[in-house]
Design a protein around this motif. Sequence first.
Motif, short mmCIF file in Angstrom:
data_model
loop_
_atom_site.label_atom_id
_atom_site.label_comp_id
_atom_site.label_asym_id
_atom_site.label_seq_id
_atom_site.Cartn_x
_atom_site.Cartn_y
_atom_site.Cartn_z
N ASN A 105 0.83 -1.21 0.00
CA ASN A 105 0.00 0.00 0.00
C ASN A 105 0.86 1.26 0.00
O ASN A 105 0.44 2.32 -0.45
N ILE A 106 2.08 1.16 0.53
CA ILE A 106 2.99 2.31 0.54
C ILE A 106 3.79 2.38 -0.76
O ILE A 106 3.98 3.46 -1.33
N LEU A 107 4.26 1.24 -1.26
CA LEU A 107 5.22 1.23 -2.37
C LEU A 107 4.65 0.84 -3.73
O LEU A 107 5.23 1.18 -4.76
N ASN A 108 3.55 0.08 -3.74
CA ASN A 108 2.94 -0.42 -4.98
C ASN A 108 3.98 -0.96 -5.97
O ASN A 108 4.06 -0.52 -7.12
N PRO A 109 4.78 -1.96 -5.54
CA PRO A 109 5.76 -2.54 -6.47
C PRO A 109 5.08 -3.43 -7.50
O PRO A 109 3.92 -3.83 -7.31
N ALA A 110 5.79 -3.74 -8.58
CA ALA A 110 5.26 -4.68 -9.58
C ALA A 110 5.13 -6.07 -8.96
O ALA A 110 4.14 -6.77 -9.15
N ASN A 111 6.17 -6.45 -8.19
CA ASN A 111 6.20 -7.78 -7.58
C ASN A 111 6.68 -7.72 -6.14
O ASN A 111 7.56 -6.92 -5.82
N ILE A 112 6.10 -8.56 -5.31
CA ILE A 112 6.70 -8.86 -4.00
C ILE A 112 7.16 -10.31 -4.10
O ILE A 112 6.36 -11.22 -4.38
N ILE A 113 8.45 -10.51 -3.92
CA ILE A 113 9.06 -11.83 -4.11
C ILE A 113 9.34 -12.45 -2.75
O ILE A 113 9.98 -11.85 -1.90
N ILE A 114 8.82 -13.66 -2.56
CA ILE A 114 8.99 -14.36 -1.28
C ILE A 114 10.04 -15.44 -1.43
O ILE A 114 9.89 -16.36 -2.24
N LEU A 156 2.04 -19.74 -0.63
CA LEU A 156 1.72 -18.61 -1.51
C LEU A 156 0.22 -18.35 -1.67
O LEU A 156 -0.23 -17.20 -1.62
N GLN A 157 -0.57 -19.43 -1.82
CA GLN A 157 -2.01 -19.23 -2.09
C GLN A 157 -2.74 -18.53 -0.94
O GLN A 157 -3.40 -17.51 -1.17
N PRO A 158 -2.65 -19.03 0.31
CA PRO A 158 -3.35 -18.32 1.38
C PRO A 158 -2.77 -16.93 1.65
O PRO A 158 -3.52 -15.99 1.97
N THR A 159 -1.43 -16.78 1.50
CA THR A 159 -0.81 -15.46 1.69
C THR A 159 -1.39 -14.47 0.68
O THR A 159 -1.72 -13.33 1.02
N THR A 160 -1.54 -14.92 -0.57
CA THR A 160 -2.09 -14.06 -1.63
C THR A 160 -3.53 -13.66 -1.30
O THR A 160 -3.93 -12.51 -1.48
N ARG A 161 -4.30 -14.63 -0.78
CA ARG A 161 -5.69 -14.33 -0.42
C ARG A 161 -5.76 -13.23 0.64
O ARG A 161 -6.50 -12.25 0.51
N PRO A 163 -7.45 -1.33 -3.37
CA PRO A 163 -7.84 -1.94 -4.66
C PRO A 163 -6.85 -1.72 -5.81
O PRO A 163 -6.53 -2.68 -6.53
N ALA A 164 -6.35 -0.49 -5.98
CA ALA A 164 -5.42 -0.23 -7.10
C ALA A 164 -4.13 -1.02 -6.93
O ALA A 164 -3.51 -1.45 -7.91
N VAL A 165 -3.72 -1.23 -5.68
CA VAL A 165 -2.51 -2.01 -5.38
C VAL A 165 -2.78 -3.49 -5.60
O VAL A 165 -2.00 -4.21 -6.24
N ARG A 166 -3.92 -3.94 -5.10
CA ARG A 166 -4.31 -5.36 -5.22
C ARG A 166 -4.33 -5.78 -6.68
O ARG A 166 -3.96 -6.91 -7.01
N ASP A 167 -4.76 -4.87 -7.56
CA ASP A 167 -4.90 -5.23 -8.97
C ASP A 167 -3.58 -5.16 -9.74
O ASP A 167 -3.52 -5.58 -10.89
N SER A 168 -2.55 -4.57 -9.14
CA SER A 168 -1.31 -4.38 -9.91
C SER A 168 -0.07 -5.03 -9.30
O SER A 168 0.87 -5.36 -10.01
N THR A 169 -0.04 -5.23 -7.98
CA THR A 169 1.12 -5.86 -7.34
C THR A 169 0.89 -7.37 -7.24
O THR A 169 -0.14 -7.82 -6.77
N LYS A 170 1.87 -8.13 -7.71
CA LYS A 170 1.76 -9.60 -7.69
C LYS A 170 2.71 -10.19 -6.65
O LYS A 170 3.84 -9.71 -6.50
N LEU A 171 2.26 -11.24 -5.98
CA LEU A 171 3.13 -12.01 -5.08
C LEU A 171 3.71 -13.18 -5.86
O LEU A 171 2.97 -13.89 -6.54
N ARG A 172 5.03 -13.35 -5.77
CA ARG A 172 5.68 -14.44 -6.51
C ARG A 172 6.71 -15.13 -5.62
O ARG A 172 7.24 -14.52 -4.69
#
Length: 323
Positions: free
Chosen positions: A256-265, A277-282, A290-299
């Motif tokens: 919510n602060i940084l809105n990165p393309a990806n957060i890599i775990i 990954l699945q429950p963390t993503t949920r 919302p704007a962050v949820r739609d653009s930042t991906k967890l990988r």
Amino acid sequence: MARNLIGIDLGGTTTKMAFISVDGEILTKWSIPTDTSDDGKHIVPNIIKSVSAHITSSEFSKADFLGIGMGVPGPIDIENGIVLFAVNLGWKQRQQVRDQIQEALGLPFVLDNDANVASLGEYWKGAGEKDEDVVFVTLGTGVGGGVIAGGRLLHGVNGGAGELGHVTVQPNGYLCNCGKRGCLEQYASATGVVHVAADMAKDFLGTSRLKEMEDNQENVTSKMVFYLADNGDILANQVVDRVTFYLGLALANVANILNPANIIIGGGVSNAGNTLLQPTTRYFQENAFPAVRDSTKLRLAQLGNDAGVIGAASLALRFQKTN
């Protein structure tokens, strides 16, 4: 012309090293045990000895290398090449690492915190490739992180940027080694998962292999918790649910602060793959703007144990380009 780099990933038990091309390809890699005896005074001499020996016994000469980068598990004075302290290494006092290694090996040397270095590795050659805005979180014995914004690694005013492990996820929660309570590190690290499992087992009344193991004081690891969850153990699934709730919440706050393309775990706990990954993503999506949820991906991270040496080599490359 020198076309190669040396990357060093200094850990509490093992020091990994590699010769790496300027394109990020590992040419050769090896490791030595980290000797933390005598307040860690053998660590730097052992690294110097090992790198020297490998240059001598390889087809390379010193002239083939642009420089050396190293990741260290502790806070760094980057400008002066000093490790302020590193508990896991027995370093209680400031260590003048850069000057010792630079003088002994005659190559430019740069160092940074190990989580920052691993994030540079994933950014350069792993799951973050092609994106200029990436956050990396590593779930190991502790929880570390690194933030890359606009292609630049953020350090903050005192080197504390990217301390994702110390985002508060549970007010007045478990006491952390940092002195405050409720840090993500106390819930989502390998040791945190084990702590959560032990606590939840006390109140669990159903049938569960994990509950049996806790009651019999068997050795429970985070790997075992995720394995049991994968195989339908009710208590293990409840533990994973709680851990991933905290992780998803923390990552949503960061995004919510940084809105990165990806957060890599990455890190050892990330070997649980989709079970993590699945429950963390949920939970991430529930808590993200919302704007962050739609653009930042967890990988999930891609480089595994090589992230540290590749990132360390990229430090040396970045240093060359800016000097």
